[in-house]
Design an enzyme around this catalytic site. Structure first.
Site, PDB file in Angstrom:
ATOM      1  N   LYS A  46       0.837  -1.199   0.000  1.00 26.30           N
ATOM      2  CA  LYS A  46       0.000   0.000   0.000  1.00 26.30           C
ATOM      3  C   LYS A  46       0.871   1.248   0.000  1.00 26.30           C
ATOM      4  O   LYS A  46       2.093   1.179   0.201  1.00 26.30           O
ATOM      5  CB  LYS A  46      -0.917  -0.001   1.222  1.00 26.30           C
ATOM      6  CG  LYS A  46      -0.186   0.057   2.554  1.00 26.30           C
ATOM      7  CD  LYS A  46      -1.152   0.007   3.721  1.00 26.30           C
ATOM      8  CE  LYS A  46      -0.401   0.062   5.053  1.00 26.30           C
ATOM      9  NZ  LYS A  46      -1.321   0.047   6.205  1.00 26.30           N
ATOM     10  N   ARG A 145     -10.377  -0.148  15.114  1.00 23.96           N
ATOM     11  CA  ARG A 145     -10.114   0.640  13.911  1.00 23.96           C
ATOM     12  C   ARG A 145     -10.961   0.130  12.761  1.00 23.96           C
ATOM     13  O   ARG A 145     -11.865   0.815  12.285  1.00 23.96           O
ATOM     14  CB  ARG A 145      -8.624   0.608  13.560  1.00 23.96           C
ATOM     15  CG  ARG A 145      -8.253   1.502  12.386  1.00 23.96           C
ATOM     16  CD  ARG A 145      -6.776   1.453  12.053  1.00 23.96           C
ATOM     17  NE  ARG A 145      -6.356   0.148  11.536  1.00 23.96           N
ATOM     18  CZ  ARG A 145      -5.168  -0.075  10.994  1.00 23.96           C
ATOM     19  NH1 ARG A 145      -4.278   0.902  10.902  1.00 23.96           N
ATOM     20  NH2 ARG A 145      -4.842  -1.272  10.557  1.00 23.96           N
ATOM     21  N   TYR A 267      14.309  30.399   9.221  1.00 28.01           N
ATOM     22  CA  TYR A 267      13.035  31.046   9.519  1.00 28.01           C
ATOM     23  C   TYR A 267      12.844  31.239  11.020  1.00 28.01           C
ATOM     24  O   TYR A 267      13.212  30.381  11.832  1.00 28.01           O
ATOM     25  CB  TYR A 267      11.876  30.197   8.997  1.00 28.01           C
ATOM     26  CG  TYR A 267      11.577  30.384   7.532  1.00 28.01           C
ATOM     27  CD1 TYR A 267      11.187  31.625   7.036  1.00 28.01           C
ATOM     28  CD2 TYR A 267      11.662  29.307   6.646  1.00 28.01           C
ATOM     29  CE1 TYR A 267      10.898  31.786   5.686  1.00 28.01           C
ATOM     30  CE2 TYR A 267      11.379  29.462   5.310  1.00 28.01           C
ATOM     31  CZ  TYR A 267      10.991  30.700   4.828  1.00 28.01           C
ATOM     32  OH  TYR A 267      10.713  30.872   3.498  1.00 28.01           O
ATOM     33  N   MET A 315      10.871  24.406   3.427  1.00 31.37           N
ATOM     34  CA  MET A 315      10.156  23.556   2.476  1.00 31.37           C
ATOM     35  C   MET A 315      11.102  22.818   1.544  1.00 31.37           C
ATOM     36  O   MET A 315      10.931  21.621   1.287  1.00 31.37           O
ATOM     37  CB  MET A 315       9.165  24.381   1.645  1.00 31.37           C
ATOM     38  CG  MET A 315       8.351  23.540   0.663  1.00 31.37           C
ATOM     39  SD  MET A 315       7.231  24.517  -0.364  1.00 31.37           S
ATOM     40  CE  MET A 315       6.050  25.095   0.851  1.00 31.37           C
TER      41      MET A 315
END
Length: 388
Positions: A46, A145, A267, A315
């Site tokens: 997956k 779940r 930052y 980023m």
């Protein structure tokens, strides 16, 4: 592996290189299968094989003997069907969504039925087609779940017509704490699963995930379902990792500089240097799967030397403190190790306050990928000895 500066700068000019060792992945599959030769070992592919490319990973696993593959969503199954041999069985862990039963039945995709609604949906499709359709039935053994709760299992058994047209390929459940061998939840879930197994005589059982395979023979059953361990992740949080590393990641330096004491870095000016500091900015950030939570906590490596992350992860870039290296060691285009011999998936995940699964699945597509293929070899007969 560590390389000289010249070697590290002669790889094609990409900003980062993600190497995926498919030979190690093949060996990991065979190692897991050897833990229970009486059982069938499947593969969880997956999330695009945990981010490594299901279209490439799955055929390698197939060549190693795997015939059962698990994905999460129907679109993953539809894509995988294009890249895997027709005799491979593809299971969809999230089961059926309204309207996709036609695709499942047409392409011989096996849904994992998680609710009585999904059971009814699949039975209705079988009636429309006038034939029996395969499915797995998920039981909630304590994770809360996915899967049928105990009262729903009782209702299903009391109303056999609900399963009309459905051929149960297996009943399955998922261990919540298999990576913690001593956790009490493992035995509690096993007890529930054993009781459920008695209610479905003759139906194969699929229970063990990566960690479950190492919990012992009681957890193995007919079909095992490893995921993270295939890709080199540790199946246990408390024991040494027996799996071969599959992934390594190196990222290129964009720029180096020397800044004086009292300089802000990154930052938010979250870091202020206390002395003259040499810095290198590398070409990857949180858009490349390196979490912002690594800010001023994580590190990269060069020839075994730890290079701490200085300030916040951006980023598309990260700044490293390279003061521990001789001046001039790193220049534009040099590669530093993010995942490799000096820093495992688990280590970088710990620094980020997360798990190896998240690091692996978020690495993305912006790196230049290199796949190392195994030599062709005969599939181990024990891994395909039983047809489910």
């Amino acid at each position: 592996m560590d390389m000289t500066l010249q070697q590290q700068k002669a790889q094609g000019g990409a900003s980062g290189y993600l190497t995926i060792d498919l030979a190690a992945l093949r060996d990991n599959y065979l190692t897991l299968a050897s833990k229970a030769p009486h059982a069938v070992t499947s593969a969880v592919v997956k999330a695009d094989a945990y981010g490594l490319g299901a279209d490439i990973v799955s055929p390698v696993l197939y060549d190693a003997g795997c015939r059962h593959f698990f994905v999460a969503h129907i679109n993953e199954a539809l894509s995988l069907r294009l890249h895997i041999a027709p005799d491979a069985k593809i299971f969809v862990l999230n089961g059926l969504q309204p309207g996709n039963e036609t695709s499942c039945s047409a392409l011989n995709i096996i849904p994992v039925l998680n609710s009585l609604e999904q059971v009814a949906q699949w039975s209705a499709q079988a009636a429309v087609l006038g034939k029996t359709l395969p499915a797995a039935l998920q039981i909630d053994t304590g994770m809360s779940r996915l899967g049928l709760a105990p009262y729903e299992v009782e209702r299903l058994l009391a109303t056999p017509a609900m399963l009309k047209g459905i051929d149960l390929a297996c009943i399955m459940s998922h261990l919540a704490c298999a990576d913690e061998p001593d956790h009490e939840a493992n035995a509690l879930q096993l007890n529930v699963m054993c009781k459920t197994t008695e209610q479905f005589p003759g139906v194969p059982v699929c229970f063990a995930n990566s960690g479950g395979i190492f919990l012992g023979t009681d957890y193995h059953n007919a079909l095992m379902r490893p995921g993270i361990a295939l890709y080199g992740g540790a199946p246990s949080s408390t024991l040494p990792n027996p799996m071969k590393p599959v992934v390594s990641l190196s990222v290129a330096v964009v720029q180096t500089r020397t800044v004086p004491a009292e300089s802000f870095v990154g930052y938010g000016a979250s870091l202020r240097t206390t002395a003259e500091t040499r810095l290198a900015t590398i070409a990857a950030g949180y858009a490349d799967g390196l979490p912002r939570s690594l800010s001023s906590r994580g590190a990269a490596y060069f020839n075994g030397v730890r290079l701490p992350i200085a300030g916040r992860v951006s980023m598309d870039s990260i700044t490293l403190d390279i003061s521990a290296l001789p001046e001039g060691t790193l220049t534009h285009g040099s590669l530093v190790e993010i995942i490799g011999p000096n820093q495992t998936l688990e280590a970088i995940a710990e620094d980020a306050g997360t798990i190896a699964y998240e690091i692996l699945t978020r690495l993305g597509q912006r790196y230049s990928r290199r796949y190392i293929y195994p030599e062709k070899q005969a599939a181990a007969s024990s891994t395909i000895a039983r047809n489910l």
